[in-house]
Every structure is written in structure tokens, then in C-alpha cells.
Motif scaffolding. Structure first.
Motif, PDB file in Angstrom:
ATOM      1  N   ASP A 217       0.931   8.531 -15.886  1.00 50.80           N
ATOM      2  CA  ASP A 217       1.942   8.615 -14.634  1.00 50.80           C
ATOM      3  C   ASP A 217       0.790   8.399 -13.435  1.00 50.80           C
ATOM      4  O   ASP A 217      -0.200   8.977 -13.207  1.00 50.80           O
ATOM      5  CB  ASP A 217       2.225  10.319 -14.629  1.00 50.80           C
ATOM      6  CG  ASP A 217       3.571  10.446 -13.335  1.00 50.80           C
ATOM      7  OD1 ASP A 217       4.483  10.009 -13.278  1.00 50.80           O
ATOM      8  OD2 ASP A 217       2.577  10.827 -12.272  1.00 50.80           O
ATOM      9  N   GLY A 219       1.293   9.154 -10.226  1.00 52.35           N
ATOM     10  CA  GLY A 219       1.024  10.185  -9.490  1.00 52.35           C
ATOM     11  C   GLY A 219       0.086  11.210  -9.951  1.00 52.35           C
ATOM     12  O   GLY A 219      -0.921  11.916  -9.150  1.00 52.35           O
ATOM     13  N   ASP A 255       5.272   4.588   4.437  1.00 50.52           N
ATOM     14  CA  ASP A 255       6.245   5.188   3.491  1.00 50.52           C
ATOM     15  C   ASP A 255       6.197   6.769   3.890  1.00 50.52           C
ATOM     16  O   ASP A 255       7.043   7.665   3.701  1.00 50.52           O
ATOM     17  CB  ASP A 255       5.761   5.102   2.088  1.00 50.52           C
ATOM     18  CG  ASP A 255       6.647   5.555   1.085  1.00 50.52           C
ATOM     19  OD1 ASP A 255       7.854   4.963   1.035  1.00 50.52           O
ATOM     20  OD2 ASP A 255       6.423   6.545   0.203  1.00 50.52           O
ATOM     21  N   HIS A 260      -0.086   7.059   2.195  1.00 47.16           N
ATOM     22  CA  HIS A 260      -0.480   7.477   0.811  1.00 47.16           C
ATOM     23  C   HIS A 260      -2.250   7.382   0.532  1.00 47.16           C
ATOM     24  O   HIS A 260      -2.729   8.365   0.209  1.00 47.16           O
ATOM     25  CB  HIS A 260       0.213   6.919  -0.132  1.00 47.16           C
ATOM     26  CG  HIS A 260       1.397   7.078  -0.277  1.00 47.16           C
ATOM     27  ND1 HIS A 260       2.106   8.066  -0.926  1.00 47.16           N
ATOM     28  CD2 HIS A 260       2.827   6.426   0.134  1.00 47.16           C
ATOM     29  CE1 HIS A 260       3.453   8.091  -0.643  1.00 47.16           C
ATOM     30  NE2 HIS A 260       3.795   7.032  -0.329  1.00 47.16           N
ATOM     31  N   SER A 274       4.586   0.197  -5.903  1.00 45.59           N
ATOM     32  CA  SER A 274       5.667  -0.221  -6.229  1.00 45.59           C
ATOM     33  C   SER A 274       6.627   0.975  -6.128  1.00 45.59           C
ATOM     34  O   SER A 274       6.337   2.065  -5.605  1.00 45.59           O
ATOM     35  CB  SER A 274       5.862  -0.294  -7.762  1.00 45.59           C
ATOM     36  OG  SER A 274       5.128  -1.685  -8.360  1.00 45.59           O
ATOM     37  N   GLN A 275       7.864   0.814  -6.144  1.00 48.90           N
ATOM     38  CA  GLN A 275       9.039   1.638  -5.874  1.00 48.90           C
ATOM     39  C   GLN A 275       9.145   2.839  -6.812  1.00 48.90           C
ATOM     40  O   GLN A 275       8.502   2.616  -8.219  1.00 48.90           O
ATOM     41  CB  GLN A 275      10.200   1.417  -5.554  1.00 48.90           C
ATOM     42  CG  GLN A 275      10.432   0.573  -4.336  1.00 48.90           C
ATOM     43  CD  GLN A 275      11.818   0.133  -4.283  1.00 48.90           C
ATOM     44  OE1 GLN A 275      12.240  -1.013  -4.608  1.00 48.90           O
ATOM     45  NE2 GLN A 275      12.857   0.956  -3.652  1.00 48.90           N
ATOM     46  N   HIS A 276       9.482   3.953  -6.937  1.00 50.10           N
ATOM     47  CA  HIS A 276       9.604   5.077  -7.925  1.00 50.10           C
ATOM     48  C   HIS A 276      10.025   4.504  -9.214  1.00 50.10           C
ATOM     49  O   HIS A 276       9.751   5.015 -10.163  1.00 50.10           O
ATOM     50  CB  HIS A 276      10.376   6.346  -7.337  1.00 50.10           C
ATOM     51  CG  HIS A 276       9.818   7.101  -6.310  1.00 50.10           C
ATOM     52  ND1 HIS A 276       8.300   7.282  -5.982  1.00 50.10           N
ATOM     53  CD2 HIS A 276      10.285   7.377  -4.981  1.00 50.10           C
ATOM     54  CE1 HIS A 276       7.954   8.066  -5.005  1.00 50.10           C
ATOM     55  NE2 HIS A 276       9.176   7.912  -4.407  1.00 50.10           N
ATOM     56  N   ASP A 277      11.224   3.770  -9.024  1.00 51.04           N
ATOM     57  CA  ASP A 277      11.839   3.415 -10.202  1.00 51.04           C
ATOM     58  C   ASP A 277      10.917   2.464 -10.883  1.00 51.04           C
ATOM     59  O   ASP A 277      11.532   2.364 -12.355  1.00 51.04           O
ATOM     60  CB  ASP A 277      13.086   2.475  -9.852  1.00 51.04           C
ATOM     61  CG  ASP A 277      13.993   3.358  -9.206  1.00 51.04           C
ATOM     62  OD1 ASP A 277      14.156   4.694  -9.277  1.00 51.04           O
ATOM     63  OD2 ASP A 277      15.061   3.193  -8.667  1.00 51.04           O
ATOM     64  N   ASP A 278       9.848   1.759 -10.415  1.00 49.24           N
ATOM     65  CA  ASP A 278       9.160   0.859 -11.087  1.00 49.24           C
ATOM     66  C   ASP A 278       7.767   1.784 -11.529  1.00 49.24           C
ATOM     67  O   ASP A 278       6.670   1.093 -11.659  1.00 49.24           O
ATOM     68  CB  ASP A 278       8.876  -0.369 -10.220  1.00 49.24           C
ATOM     69  CG  ASP A 278       9.959  -1.317 -10.371  1.00 49.24           C
ATOM     70  OD1 ASP A 278      10.835  -1.388 -11.487  1.00 49.24           O
ATOM     71  OD2 ASP A 278      10.212  -1.919  -9.125  1.00 49.24           O
ATOM     72  N   GLY A 279       7.708   2.945 -11.600  1.00 47.16           N
ATOM     73  CA  GLY A 279       6.772   3.762 -11.701  1.00 47.16           C
ATOM     74  C   GLY A 279       5.496   3.847 -10.610  1.00 47.16           C
ATOM     75  O   GLY A 279       4.496   4.445 -10.845  1.00 47.16           O
ATOM     76  N   ILE A 281       4.567   4.968  -6.195  1.00 45.91           N
ATOM     77  CA  ILE A 281       4.565   5.882  -5.356  1.00 45.91           C
ATOM     78  C   ILE A 281       5.494   5.819  -3.895  1.00 45.91           C
ATOM     79  O   ILE A 281       5.792   6.460  -3.416  1.00 45.91           O
ATOM     80  CB  ILE A 281       3.337   6.279  -4.921  1.00 45.91           C
ATOM     81  CG1 ILE A 281       2.621   5.162  -3.914  1.00 45.91           C
ATOM     82  CG2 ILE A 281       2.473   6.874  -6.145  1.00 45.91           C
ATOM     83  CD1 ILE A 281       1.175   5.240  -3.457  1.00 45.91           C
ATOM     84  N   SER A 283       8.983   5.166  -1.671  1.00 48.84           N
ATOM     85  CA  SER A 283      10.352   5.574  -1.661  1.00 48.84           C
ATOM     86  C   SER A 283      11.167   4.342  -1.192  1.00 48.84           C
ATOM     87  O   SER A 283      12.527   4.622  -1.056  1.00 48.84           O
ATOM     88  CB  SER A 283      10.475   6.610  -0.820  1.00 48.84           C
ATOM     89  OG  SER A 283      10.120   6.190   0.483  1.00 48.84           O
TER      90      SER A 283
END
Length: 464
Positions: A217, A219, A255, A260, A274-279, A281, A283
């Protein structure tokens, strides 16, 4: 473009005046002597002697350098074809040069120099991002009213990133993120556990177990790395300042207001951003951020370069490009296009020639105040504290910077970081609180405040 086109449009070399001969200014002075379409015969610094030293360090014959204490002396030296060293830009503004390169890094001094440039109807290459972050859009608009160009400067990351991000959009790519690496890599030696960054080091750093992203993961591994390097700074005001300039020029947005700023290996960047849906960080899309380049001693550096993360809309094309070595995220959804360099003053000539010959600005045509870089206390600050700016990175002890949506300055508005610099607090500011304009001693008489008030009126309307 074919850079030989400059020769077709230039009927003479572009004459420049460099203000601030340390760092960027010094490297520009040295390179300018090699650029066929450019002369850099005037240097301005805190003293005429330090300006002369800058010219000497650039390889100028000391016999051709004249220390000038008056406009009359400067005019005589110019007519003889000599090089001019002086301590005051006002003494040379009437000379027939084309572009002022402002590289002092001092926002209040740079504001005065910018006003002199506008009043003398010179183009302005603005290296001092500290000034840019407070009044850049207004300054560009003010100069345009006199038919002059204010431009950001290649070799610095804002200009390079504006160019790369807008190139991606012109090409029709879907931009997920854009950004830069921080100035200094984090170099880890797994054999000893030693970590080095910006002349700081630590032993027995627990990074080997968090080295490979694999299928972990994102994060989780970023949090583990951040904890492992807790003794090192993980946010830098200059990074936020530079990305704020990019945000105002492009409409890209952070973001989070403090960024970050992950610790990442180069190959991981398109996965992390990448966006959350692509794994990843993020939004949303069209985000701005910075990463700290993590590498081993024998691995290549990102060299403070810039990048864009774009969506792999055509999977077959990007599969082919990945086979050729382009960096694609682990899901194959996004890819990174990057320039692993920023050559400071060695690269500045293109922007200066664009301003003088082609009448174009690196900011583009839609440079406006979308964000402010504001000051936030990182410790309790008593009333009477002077927010002294210093050090190589022009920071303020006990104060950090964050993004905020731009707005006009009122007593309750957050104070721009570099407008607050060197001001005195009139009230106590607790840790974690924004410093507001009403918390500072008045500074209406300064050139910097004058430019900011004009910018506010131009973009937000007159004060009520």
C-alpha cells in the motif's frame, strides 16, 4: 522550436543587466559570455566591489571592469564598451540595455528593482521567486501596459515545469499531476544504513525494509519512510514557493495546502502521484506536488528536475513505450514524462531572448493570483518578534508556508510569507496559527506593498 530562429529575428545582441551576482546571477553571468546573441555588461550588487567580483568570476578581464558610483560614470563606461559594476540599479537604468535579470532573492529589494524596470521600460526576467509569489501576476500586467515583458526564467524549476505541463496539455494528454523533485536527494547506503541529504547524515536509518514498493500500500510505505527520516526536514518553503508560481500560471492545484512531499524512488513517482482509485495518494487530477528523490549512491539523480504524470489513454502505445524504458505506474494507468535537470543561470538565456526578441513570457497569457503562499507559525511567537528571513533558502525561523486561495489583503487575511518576511509582530501568534496582515506592523510605504495593493485592485477590485 528550432533555436536558430533567434538569429533570424535578432538584429543585434540582447543587452542585459544582472542584479544580484551570487548563485543564479553568478552562473548566468558566466554563461552569458558564451551566448552569441547576448551581452551582459552590467552587474549590480550590494556593493560595487561585489558586483565587480561577480564579473571577474565570470571571466571578464578586470581591466575592462569599471566601478561606477554615479550615472555619469556608468554612461561613460558604457560608451567605452567597458563592463559596469555598481551598487544601485537606478544609476544604470537610463543606459540602452534591454533586459533586467533580477536575481537578488530579496523580496523587498526586488520590488524596488521591478518598479525601476517598469518605469525605465525594460523587460524583466524575474529570478526572485520570493517577489513573484507576492506580486508576480500584477507585475507582469503592469509591465504589459508599457509594452514590456516580465518572464519567469528557464533553468529554474517554475519555468521548466510551466513549459512541460503546458506542453502536455497542448499534446492532448490528460494531466494527473505535475511537479518537481526537491533540491537535494536522500542518498541511502543499504550496506551501512547511512542516509545523507544536503550535507546532513544519519546512521542506522531503517529504510532497507521500506525500499521496494512492490505491491505494498502506497500510504503505508510512505508513512514508514517518513517516520524513518523524521530527523530530516520533509517540507521546504522554496518548494512551495516555486509550485505556487506554477499554480498561478497554469491553474494546476495542490492536493493539500502543505503538499504531500513523499520520499520516493524515481520509478515509483507515477504510482505514488496517481489518484486513490489507481492506488496513489491524490484526491483528484491536475495536482501539483514535490517528491524527495530516494536513491542509492550509485543510482541516477533526478537532479531537481520536473515531471508530469499523464494518463495512459492508449494502452497499446504505452505498453510499447514502457518496453522502451518509459516509466509507467504499476497498474499501467499512468506514466511519467520528465526532465531530470535544472541548470540555473546556465539555462536562462532562452527565456531572456524570448522576452527581448519574440516578446513572449514564460508565464503565458493567463498568469493571475489563484493562490497565495501564506505564513503559518510552527512555534509560539511572542509579540515584538521580528520575522527575520535568512539562510540560503530564505526561510523564517519558527514559520512555515502553505497554500491558500488568493484574495485581497485585509487586516484578517493571511499574510503572504514573503510579505511578512522581516516584519515585526504586533501580537502573539500561537503555534499552528496563520499570521494575518493585522498581526504585522504596517508597511504601506514599501515598494512591495505598493505592488501588492495594485495587484489586488487589478484582479479583485478596489478596496472597500
Amino acid at each position: 522550436m528550432n533555436y536558430h530562429d533567434y538569429y533570424a529575428k535578432a538584429d543585434r545582441p540582447v543587452e542585459t543587466c544582472v542584479v544580484g551576482t551570487g548563485g543564479f546571477g553568478q552562473s548566468f553571468l558566466a554563461q552569458a559570455q558564451r551566448v552569441p546573441l547576448m551581452n551582459a555588461r552590467i552587474a549590480v550588487d550590494l556593493s560595487a566591489e561585489s558586483a565587480a567580483s561577480g564579473l571577474k568570476a565570470a571571466g571578464i578581464d578586470p581591466r575592462k571592469i569599471q566601478i561606477c558610483e554615479s550615472a555619469h560614470e556608468a554612461k561613460a563606461a558604457w560608451e567605452r564598451g567597458d563592463y559596469i559594476a555598481t551598487k544601485d540599479l537606478a544609476l544604470v537604468c537610463d543606459l540602452p540595455f534591454d533586459v533586467i535579470v533580477e536575481a537578488t532573492g530579496q523580496p523587498k529589494a526586488a520590488a524596488r528593482h521591478a518598479l525601476l524596470a517598469v518605469e525605465a521600460e525594460k523587460h524583466l526576467a524575474l529570478v526572485t521567486k520570493e517577489l513573484d509569489s507576492v506580486v508576480g501576476p500584477g507585475l507582469k500586467a503592469l509591465a504589459a501596459e508599457r509594452g514590456r515583458i516580465v518572464t519567469t526564467v528557464d533553468g529554474d524549476q517554475p519555468s521548466l515545469l510551466i513549459g512541460l505541463a503546458t506542453w502536455a496539455e497542448v499534446m492532448g494528454f490528460h494531466v494527473i499531476a505535475a511537479g518537481k523533485s526537491s533540491e537535494y536527494d536522500f542518498v541511502f547506503d543499504p550496506s551501512s544504513g547511512r542516509l545523507t541529504s544536503n550535507e546532513r547524515s544519519a546512521e542506522n536509518v531503517d529504510l532497507e525494509g521500506h525500499w521496494a514498493l512492490g505491491e505494498r500500500d502506497v500510504g503505508e510505505i510512505l508513512a514508514a519512510r517518513s517516520n524513518a527520516i523524521a530527523g530530516f526536514p520533509q517540507r521546504a518553503v522554496p518548494d512551495l514557493c516555486e509550485l505556487m508560481v506554477v499554480a498561478n500560471a497554469t491553474g494546476l492545484q495542490p492536493d493539500r495546502f502543505d503538499l504531500h512531499a513523499p520520499l520516493a524512488r524515481i520509478s515509483e513517482v507515477p504510482t505514488i502521484f496517481s489518484q486513490h482509485d489507481d492506488g496513489g495518494i491524490l484526491s483528484g487530477t491536475r495536482r501539483l506536488d514535490v517528491f524527495h528523490c530516494l536513491r542509492k549512491p550509485d543510482e541516477i539523480s533526478f537532479a531537481g528536475g520536473v515531471f508530469v504524470i499523464i494518463r495512459c489513454d492508449d494502452a497499446k502505445s504505452w505498453d510499447m513505450l514502457a518496453q522502451k524504458g518509459h516509466i509507467v505506474s504499476r497498474t499501467g494507468a499512468n506514466a511519467m514524462v520528465f526532465l531530470p535537470r535544472h541548470l540555473l543561470g546556465l539555462e536562462a538565456a532562452t527565456s531572456i531572448l524570448d522576452a527581448a526578441i519574440h516578446q513572449t513570457s514564460g508565464y503565458g497569457s493567463d498568469y493571475r493570483p489563484r493562490y497565495d503562499l501564506i505564513a503559518v507559525a510552527t512555534e509560539d511567537l511572542p509579540a515584538g518578534t521580528v520575522l527575520s528571513m535568512g539562510g540560503h533558502h530564505h526561510t523564517i525561523s519558527g514559520v512555515t508556508a502553505e497554500f491558500r486561495p488568493a484574495g485581497p489583503l485585509t487586516a484578517t487575511a493571511p499574510a503572504p510569507f514573503y510579505l511578512a518576511a522581516d516584519c515585526r509582530l504586533t501580537t502573539t501568534i500561537p503555534k499552528g496559527q496563520e499570521i494575518r496582515m493585522g498581526d504585522l506592523e504596517p508597511q504601506e510605504a514599501s515598494a512591495l506593498m505598493r505592488l501588492r495593493r495594485e495587484q489586488d485592485a487589478r484582479f479583485f477590485g478596489p478596496r472597500s
